[in-house]
Design an enzyme around this catalytic site. Sequence first.
Site, PDB file in Angstrom:
ATOM      1  N   ASP A 200       0.918  -1.127   0.102  1.00  0.00           N
ATOM      2  CA  ASP A 200       0.034   0.034  -0.009  1.00  0.00           C
ATOM      3  C   ASP A 200       0.879   1.271   0.124  1.00  0.00           C
ATOM      4  OD1 ASP A 200      -3.166   0.881   0.627  1.00  0.00           O
ATOM      5  OD2 ASP A 200      -1.692   2.128   1.860  1.00  0.00           O
ATOM      6  N   ASN A 208      -3.047  12.786  -3.906  1.00  0.00           N
ATOM      7  CA  ASN A 208      -4.108  13.443  -4.459  1.00  0.00           C
ATOM      8  C   ASN A 208      -4.552  14.796  -3.890  1.00  0.00           C
ATOM      9  OD1 ASN A 208      -4.867  10.861  -6.068  1.00  0.00           O
ATOM     10  ND2 ASN A 208      -5.763   9.963  -4.331  1.00  0.00           N
ATOM     11  N   HIS A 213      -5.918  14.236  -8.398  1.00  0.00           N
ATOM     12  CA  HIS A 213      -6.287  12.850  -8.829  1.00  0.00           C
ATOM     13  C   HIS A 213      -5.483  12.356 -10.102  1.00  0.00           C
ATOM     14  CE1 HIS A 213      -8.813  11.819  -5.481  1.00  0.00           C
ATOM     15  NE2 HIS A 213      -9.282  13.300  -5.475  1.00  0.00           N
ATOM     16  N   ASP A 217      -3.223   9.227 -10.541  1.00  0.00           N
ATOM     17  CA  ASP A 217      -3.664   8.007 -11.330  1.00  0.00           C
ATOM     18  C   ASP A 217      -2.317   7.671 -12.190  1.00  0.00           C
ATOM     19  OD1 ASP A 217      -5.972   7.867 -10.680  1.00  0.00           O
ATOM     20  OD2 ASP A 217      -6.676   8.928 -12.480  1.00  0.00           O
ATOM     21  N   GLU A 243      -5.452   2.214  -3.754  1.00  0.00           N
ATOM     22  CA  GLU A 243      -3.760   2.318  -3.627  1.00  0.00           C
ATOM     23  C   GLU A 243      -3.154   0.974  -3.215  1.00  0.00           C
ATOM     24  OE1 GLU A 243      -4.925   4.422   0.057  1.00  0.00           O
ATOM     25  OE2 GLU A 243      -5.651   4.540  -2.057  1.00  0.00           O
TER      26      GLU A 243
END
Length: 320
Positions: A200, A208, A213, A217, A243
Amino acid sequence: MVKMFEDLYSDLPYPINCFLNQVSDYIIINLDKKLNIIGFNKNFLDITQLEKEEIIKLKLNEVFTGETIGYSELKKIKNYKRFELSLTKKISTSYSYLNFTCYIFSLKENGFYLFGQKNNLKQEDVINKISKLNNQLSNATRELNKKNFHLQEANKKIKELARTDELTGLSNYRHFIEYTDRVISYSQRHLFPLSLIICDFDKFKNINDSYGHDVGDEVLKAFGQLLIAESRKGDMAARIGGEEFAIVLNGASLENGINYAERIRKKTVNLEVPSLSQKLTVSMGITELRNSDDYNTFFKRADLALYKAKENGRNQVCSQ
């Protein structure tokens, strides 16, 4: 004078007219009582390839061969009789294979009418027709194979899309569950080692919030490409959450799995993402399959190892 029937037969007796209405390719021959040809239609003229004057001199048995068709047999006909006849070579050697189903109608004192329907083609016509049909069949088979190939490719693509995470190109959570459940059974049955890593990103929400965002991505895509590049054939890398990622390592012991995880962790720090100035770090938890495990216990233990890595300060690999 030569008499010709240009396929006009409406004025003929009813049984003859009825017969002709049921066929599209026929010959008509008018015979006197001595079975001399005294008239014929255009179809017969075309088939014989003779001049009209040549035909009018012929007798019936000079034109056809097969069953006995002498006057003594024909005079017994009360109405009509069916014969299977073939053209003689005297008429045309190229039509020596041409056969007819013929009906000879008695006209009492006025002689006979012969009506014949072709039921065999010339040998070369048969060969040509078979060849044409074979070509049509081959073309149809090729088209069918082409369509089947495209259909298989489309089904393959649909299946691939159904189990792939669109953003990263990795397997999705559903495929991960199906695959992991299957390899657990296989590994336990054959006593092969199997390791599971769950990882993670650390403080991904901050990325973010700070960069947007779109940049987040890009981070996920870059990490996905890293896992694809570092995965062996037979392993699986999947995105199982926002994530959160998982890697199934076939044939890998806990020690081998830890080495793999450390390599991924270090490469993540050096991962380059456009528009992102800060370093990326991931926390990773790993466990090895036990004989008593099912999917739930296997996954839960790896998840606990990930939680331990987070609690111990992040950017590290912990095992459970």
